[in-house]
Design an enzyme around this catalytic site. Structure first.
Site, PDB file in Angstrom:
ATOM      1  N   ASP A  10       0.786  -1.247   0.000  1.00 42.97           N
ATOM      2  CA  ASP A  10       0.000   0.000   0.000  1.00 42.97           C
ATOM      3  C   ASP A  10       0.813   1.289   0.000  1.00 42.97           C
ATOM      4  O   ASP A  10       0.409   2.283   0.625  1.00 42.97           O
ATOM      5  CB  ASP A  10      -0.951   0.037   1.204  1.00 42.97           C
ATOM      6  CG  ASP A  10      -1.910  -1.131   1.244  1.00 42.97           C
ATOM      7  OD1 ASP A  10      -1.986  -1.892   0.266  1.00 42.97           O
ATOM      8  OD2 ASP A  10      -2.590  -1.287   2.273  1.00 42.97           O
ATOM      9  N   LYS A  86      -6.057  -5.731  -3.219  1.00 46.00           N
ATOM     10  CA  LYS A  86      -6.721  -6.221  -2.011  1.00 46.00           C
ATOM     11  C   LYS A  86      -7.776  -5.219  -1.570  1.00 46.00           C
ATOM     12  O   LYS A  86      -7.721  -4.049  -1.942  1.00 46.00           O
ATOM     13  CB  LYS A  86      -5.717  -6.499  -0.888  1.00 46.00           C
ATOM     14  CG  LYS A  86      -5.076  -5.267  -0.269  1.00 46.00           C
ATOM     15  CD  LYS A  86      -4.186  -5.673   0.898  1.00 46.00           C
ATOM     16  CE  LYS A  86      -3.504  -4.495   1.542  1.00 46.00           C
ATOM     17  NZ  LYS A  86      -4.388  -3.557   2.235  1.00 46.00           N
ATOM     18  N   CYS A 119      -2.269  -2.401   7.788  1.00 48.87           N
ATOM     19  CA  CYS A 119      -2.019  -3.423   6.765  1.00 48.87           C
ATOM     20  C   CYS A 119      -0.679  -4.127   6.929  1.00 48.87           C
ATOM     21  O   CYS A 119      -0.578  -5.334   6.689  1.00 48.87           O
ATOM     22  CB  CYS A 119      -2.168  -2.814   5.383  1.00 48.87           C
ATOM     23  SG  CYS A 119      -3.855  -2.158   5.124  1.00 48.87           S
TER      24      CYS A 119
END
Length: 181
Positions: A10, A86, A119
């Site tokens: 990310d 995701k 995350c």
């Protein structure tokens, strides 16, 4: 024989200045992640980019088909590098990540990314529980400031707390400099 892969979680535009959820220290962490990425490219080890796309009601960043959801230029994937989309903090949940790692014969993960407290944490814990040996490059990650029950913790403290917690059982902690050595 053991094989390792780099997982970049990310590192997307919305976390950088001008984005919809700017993280303090995102530029510094992005620079360190770019150094680790360059190292993995030079040693020709597998690289997997994880890109979060927010589909939950009420989401305000990483929205589908927005510039904010794009992977940041500092770690822009090359054509031969996998990108796995995701929708949850855990990069393994409802994705092809585990299958991709198994296909590559990977059993060790080097993890970088954002956010340390979401995350990166969820993915590292899941990976360890699944039997992967994890190394987190702590200075190639950053977290968000948090508040709970009237207690405020700055992003530096949050990041340190999550790195310390992961380092107790789930992963080895190294700096980018230590990893590249």
């Amino acid at each position: 024989m053991s094989k390792k892969a780099l997982i970049i979680i990310d590192i997307q535009n919305d976390y950088f200045p001008g984005g919809k959820f700017t993280l303090e220290n995102s530029e510094q962490a992005g620079t360190k992640a770019a150094q680790v990425l360059d190292h993995f490219r030079k040693i020709a080890q597998p690289i997997i980019h994880i890109q979060h796309i927010s589909v939950q009601e009420g989401a305000f960043f990483f929205l589908p088909e927005t510039e904010g959801a794009e992977i940041h230029n500092c770690v822009k994937p090359q054509e031969n590098e996998a990108v796995i989309l995701k929708n949850y903090p855990n990069s393994f949940r409802k994705t092809s990540l585990d299958a991709e790692l198994k296909k590559l014969g990977v059993d060790k993960l080097v993890i970088t990314g954002m956010m340390s407290n979401m995350c990166v944490d969820a993915t590292t814990r899941a990976a360890s529980d699944m039997g992967y040996k994890c190394t987190v490059v702590h200075d190639a990650c950053c977290g968000a400031s948090l508040e709970f029950d009237g207690v405020k913790a700055g992003s530096t403290e949050v990041h340190a707390g999550f790195m310390a917690s992961l380092g107790m059982f789930y992963a080895q902690m190294v700096s980018a400099k230590e990893l590249i050595g």
